[in-house]
Scaffold this motif. Structure first.
Motif, PDB file in Angstrom:
ATOM      1  N   ASP A 110      -4.665  -6.879   4.130  1.00  0.00           N
ATOM      2  CA  ASP A 110      -3.673  -6.181   4.497  1.00  0.00           C
ATOM      3  C   ASP A 110      -2.410  -5.908   3.273  1.00  0.00           C
ATOM      4  OD1 ASP A 110      -4.467  -5.817   7.267  1.00  0.00           O
ATOM      5  OD2 ASP A 110      -3.532  -7.674   7.574  1.00  0.00           O
ATOM      6  N   THR A 111      -3.158  -5.728   1.902  1.00  0.00           N
ATOM      7  CA  THR A 111      -2.323  -5.828   0.852  1.00  0.00           C
ATOM      8  C   THR A 111      -2.906  -4.049   0.512  1.00  0.00           C
ATOM      9  OG1 THR A 111      -3.314  -7.032  -0.448  1.00  0.00           O
ATOM     10  CG2 THR A 111      -1.670  -7.851   0.201  1.00  0.00           C
ATOM     11  N   VAL A 112      -3.418  -3.988   0.160  1.00  0.00           N
ATOM     12  CA  VAL A 112      -4.038  -2.412  -0.386  1.00  0.00           C
ATOM     13  C   VAL A 112      -4.106  -1.424   0.306  1.00  0.00           C
ATOM     14  CG1 VAL A 112      -6.014  -1.368  -1.259  1.00  0.00           C
ATOM     15  CG2 VAL A 112      -6.403  -3.787  -1.189  1.00  0.00           C
ATOM     16  N   THR A 113      -2.228  -0.935   0.187  1.00  0.00           N
ATOM     17  CA  THR A 113      -1.733   0.289   0.882  1.00  0.00           C
ATOM     18  C   THR A 113      -1.044   1.366  -0.688  1.00  0.00           C
ATOM     19  OG1 THR A 113       0.501  -0.956   1.105  1.00  0.00           O
ATOM     20  CG2 THR A 113      -1.064  -0.946   2.339  1.00  0.00           C
ATOM     21  N   GLU A 114      -1.052   2.433   0.236  1.00  0.00           N
ATOM     22  CA  GLU A 114      -0.642   3.116  -1.195  1.00  0.00           C
ATOM     23  C   GLU A 114       1.011   2.611  -1.656  1.00  0.00           C
ATOM     24  OE1 GLU A 114      -1.382   8.217  -1.723  1.00  0.00           O
ATOM     25  OE2 GLU A 114      -1.108   6.947   0.396  1.00  0.00           O
ATOM     26  N   ASN A 115       1.294   2.069  -0.901  1.00  0.00           N
ATOM     27  CA  ASN A 115       2.909   1.431  -1.514  1.00  0.00           C
ATOM     28  C   ASN A 115       2.666   0.326  -1.877  1.00  0.00           C
ATOM     29  OD1 ASN A 115       4.201   3.390   0.909  1.00  0.00           O
ATOM     30  ND2 ASN A 115       4.082   2.018   2.338  1.00  0.00           N
ATOM     31  N   ASN A 116       2.057  -0.729  -2.258  1.00  0.00           N
ATOM     32  CA  ASN A 116       1.984  -1.119  -3.788  1.00  0.00           C
ATOM     33  C   ASN A 116       1.098  -0.541  -4.760  1.00  0.00           C
ATOM     34  OD1 ASN A 116       3.189  -3.046  -1.618  1.00  0.00           O
ATOM     35  ND2 ASN A 116       0.832  -3.551  -0.154  1.00  0.00           N
ATOM     36  N   THR A 117       0.817   0.458  -4.888  1.00  0.00           N
ATOM     37  CA  THR A 117       0.174   0.617  -6.251  1.00  0.00           C
ATOM     38  C   THR A 117       1.319   1.312  -7.227  1.00  0.00           C
ATOM     39  OG1 THR A 117       0.964   3.816  -5.318  1.00  0.00           O
ATOM     40  CG2 THR A 117      -1.518   2.854  -4.771  1.00  0.00           C
ATOM     41  N   ILE A 118       0.904   0.650  -8.465  1.00  0.00           N
ATOM     42  CA  ILE A 118       1.144   0.525  -9.600  1.00  0.00           C
ATOM     43  C   ILE A 118       0.356   1.318 -11.060  1.00  0.00           C
ATOM     44  CG2 ILE A 118       2.033  -1.655  -9.493  1.00  0.00           C
ATOM     45  CD1 ILE A 118       0.161  -2.663 -11.080  1.00  0.00           C
ATOM     46  N   LYS A 119       0.740   2.068 -11.839  1.00  0.00           N
ATOM     47  CA  LYS A 119      -0.265   2.763 -12.307  1.00  0.00           C
ATOM     48  C   LYS A 119      -1.275   1.208 -13.747  1.00  0.00           C
ATOM     49  CE  LYS A 119       0.315   5.433 -17.152  1.00  0.00           C
ATOM     50  NZ  LYS A 119       1.124   6.379 -17.039  1.00  0.00           N
ATOM     51  N   ILE A 120      -2.323   2.279 -13.553  1.00  0.00           N
ATOM     52  CA  ILE A 120      -4.127   0.936 -13.394  1.00  0.00           C
ATOM     53  C   ILE A 120      -4.157   1.086 -15.658  1.00  0.00           C
ATOM     54  CG2 ILE A 120      -5.778   0.512 -13.455  1.00  0.00           C
ATOM     55  CD1 ILE A 120      -4.743  -0.147 -11.274  1.00  0.00           C
ATOM     56  N   PRO A 121      -4.316   0.372 -15.779  1.00  0.00           N
ATOM     57  CA  PRO A 121      -4.164   0.702 -17.655  1.00  0.00           C
ATOM     58  C   PRO A 121      -5.468   1.021 -17.700  1.00  0.00           C
ATOM     59  CG  PRO A 121      -4.390  -1.973 -16.517  1.00  0.00           C
ATOM     60  CD  PRO A 121      -4.013  -1.151 -15.390  1.00  0.00           C
ATOM     61  N   LEU A 122      -5.879   1.867 -18.617  1.00  0.00           N
ATOM     62  CA  LEU A 122      -6.958   2.507 -19.265  1.00  0.00           C
ATOM     63  C   LEU A 122      -7.396   3.855 -18.098  1.00  0.00           C
ATOM     64  CD1 LEU A 122      -9.764  -0.152 -19.654  1.00  0.00           C
ATOM     65  CD2 LEU A 122      -8.171   1.138 -21.010  1.00  0.00           C
ATOM     66  N   LEU A 123      -6.959   3.803 -16.491  1.00  0.00           N
ATOM     67  CA  LEU A 123      -6.937   4.997 -15.959  1.00  0.00           C
ATOM     68  C   LEU A 123      -6.604   5.315 -15.874  1.00  0.00           C
ATOM     69  CD1 LEU A 123      -8.924   3.248 -12.684  1.00  0.00           C
ATOM     70  CD2 LEU A 123     -10.120   4.729 -14.741  1.00  0.00           C
ATOM     71  N   GLY A 124      -5.271   5.552 -16.064  1.00  0.00           N
ATOM     72  CA  GLY A 124      -4.058   6.413 -16.303  1.00  0.00           C
ATOM     73  C   GLY A 124      -3.076   6.990 -15.389  1.00  0.00           C
ATOM     74  N   ILE A 125      -3.308   5.829 -13.802  1.00  0.00           N
ATOM     75  CA  ILE A 125      -3.379   7.252 -12.296  1.00  0.00           C
ATOM     76  C   ILE A 125      -2.767   5.787 -11.674  1.00  0.00           C
ATOM     77  CG2 ILE A 125      -4.497   8.812 -12.135  1.00  0.00           C
ATOM     78  CD1 ILE A 125      -7.220   7.290 -10.758  1.00  0.00           C
ATOM     79  N   LYS A 126      -2.504   5.925  -9.822  1.00  0.00           N
ATOM     80  CA  LYS A 126      -2.007   4.373 -10.038  1.00  0.00           C
ATOM     81  C   LYS A 126      -3.390   3.890  -8.691  1.00  0.00           C
ATOM     82  CE  LYS A 126       2.481   6.021  -9.056  1.00  0.00           C
ATOM     83  NZ  LYS A 126       4.010   5.491  -8.073  1.00  0.00           N
ATOM     84  N   GLY A 127      -3.455   2.687  -8.445  1.00  0.00           N
ATOM     85  CA  GLY A 127      -4.081   1.944  -7.982  1.00  0.00           C
ATOM     86  C   GLY A 127      -3.437   0.324  -7.227  1.00  0.00           C
ATOM     87  N   ILE A 128      -4.397  -0.220  -6.956  1.00  0.00           N
ATOM     88  CA  ILE A 128      -4.165  -1.709  -7.307  1.00  0.00           C
ATOM     89  C   ILE A 128      -4.749  -2.749  -7.820  1.00  0.00           C
ATOM     90  CG2 ILE A 128      -3.745  -3.813  -5.375  1.00  0.00           C
ATOM     91  CD1 ILE A 128      -2.925  -1.625  -3.555  1.00  0.00           C
ATOM     92  N   LEU A 129      -3.771  -3.113  -8.712  1.00  0.00           N
ATOM     93  CA  LEU A 129      -5.291  -4.808  -9.533  1.00  0.00           C
ATOM     94  C   LEU A 129      -5.242  -5.511  -8.673  1.00  0.00           C
ATOM     95  CD1 LEU A 129      -3.484  -4.782 -13.139  1.00  0.00           C
ATOM     96  CD2 LEU A 129      -5.608  -3.678 -12.222  1.00  0.00           C
ATOM     97  N   ALA A 130      -6.545  -6.533  -9.042  1.00  0.00           N
ATOM     98  CA  ALA A 130      -6.828  -7.968  -8.924  1.00  0.00           C
ATOM     99  C   ALA A 130      -6.177  -8.980  -9.322  1.00  0.00           C
ATOM    100  CB  ALA A 130      -8.199  -7.710  -7.864  1.00  0.00           C
ATOM    101  N   SER A 131      -5.828  -9.904  -8.464  1.00  0.00           N
ATOM    102  CA  SER A 131      -5.532 -10.995  -8.652  1.00  0.00           C
ATOM    103  C   SER A 131      -6.309 -11.666  -9.125  1.00  0.00           C
ATOM    104  CB  SER A 131      -4.171 -11.791  -7.866  1.00  0.00           C
ATOM    105  OG  SER A 131      -4.836 -12.179  -6.467  1.00  0.00           O
TER     106      SER A 131
END
Length: 131
Positions: A110-131
Motif C-alpha cells: 500500500d505504499t505505491v501511490t502517485e502521491n509517493n512518487t519522486i524524480k527517478i535518476p536516469l529516467l528523469g520521470i516520477k516513480g517510486i524507488l524500492a528500499s
C-alpha cells in the motif's frame, strides 16, 4: 569462519516502479524497471520478483539479461494494482568486474501511490524507488 566471508555492498543499482501511460490500453499502469547508475556495466543479471502478505503469495516472476550498460535501465514487468496491495520483493543478482552481487529490494504494501512518487535518476520521470 563467517567472519572471513566478504559480502560486497550493492550500490548504484535500483528497482523503480513508474506510473506511465500505456497507449495500447489507453490507461496508466505501474511498470517495474531496473536501473544501473554505475559507471561500469553489470553482467548476468537475474531478477526474481514476488508479492506476499502473510499467507497470501503470488507466483514468482523471473527475469534475466546478459547485461546492462552503465547509466542505463531496462523495463522488467507490468505490476497489477491488486499486487501492489501486497509487499513486493525484487531479488537481484548480478556480476560486476567479476564479483557476484545480490540485493533484496522491497516495496511495502500500500505504499505505491502517485502521491509517493519522486524524480527517478536516469529516467528523469516520477516513480517510486524500492528500499
Amino acid at each position: 569462519m563467517k567472519k572471513d566471508i566478504h559480502i560486497p555492498e550493492v550500490t548504484d543499482i535500483y528497482i523503480a516502479l513508474i506510473y506511465e501511460y500505456n497507449a495500447d490500453f489507453k490507461a496508466k499502469e505501474w511498470n517495474a524497471y531496473i536501473l544501473n547508475d554505475k559507471n561500469v556495466p553489470i553482467e548476468l543479471v537475474f531478477i526474481v520478483s514476488k508479492g506476499f502478505d502473510g499467507d497470501i503469495k503470488t507466483a514468482a516472476m523471473r527475469h534475466s539479461m546478459a547485461g546492462l550498460e552503465p547509466k542505463s535501465f531496462a523495463k522488467l514487468e507490468f505490476v497489477q494494482d491488486e499486487v501492489l496491495k501486497l509487499n513486493n520483493e525484487f531479488f537481484v543478482t548480478f556480476y560486476s568486474k567479476g564479483v557476484l552481487f545480490e540485493k533484496r529490494f522491497l516495496f511495502k504494501k500500500d505504499t505505491v501511490t502517485e502521491n509517493n512518487t519522486i524524480k527517478i535518476p536516469l529516467l528523469g520521470i516520477k516513480g517510486i524507488l524500492a528500499s
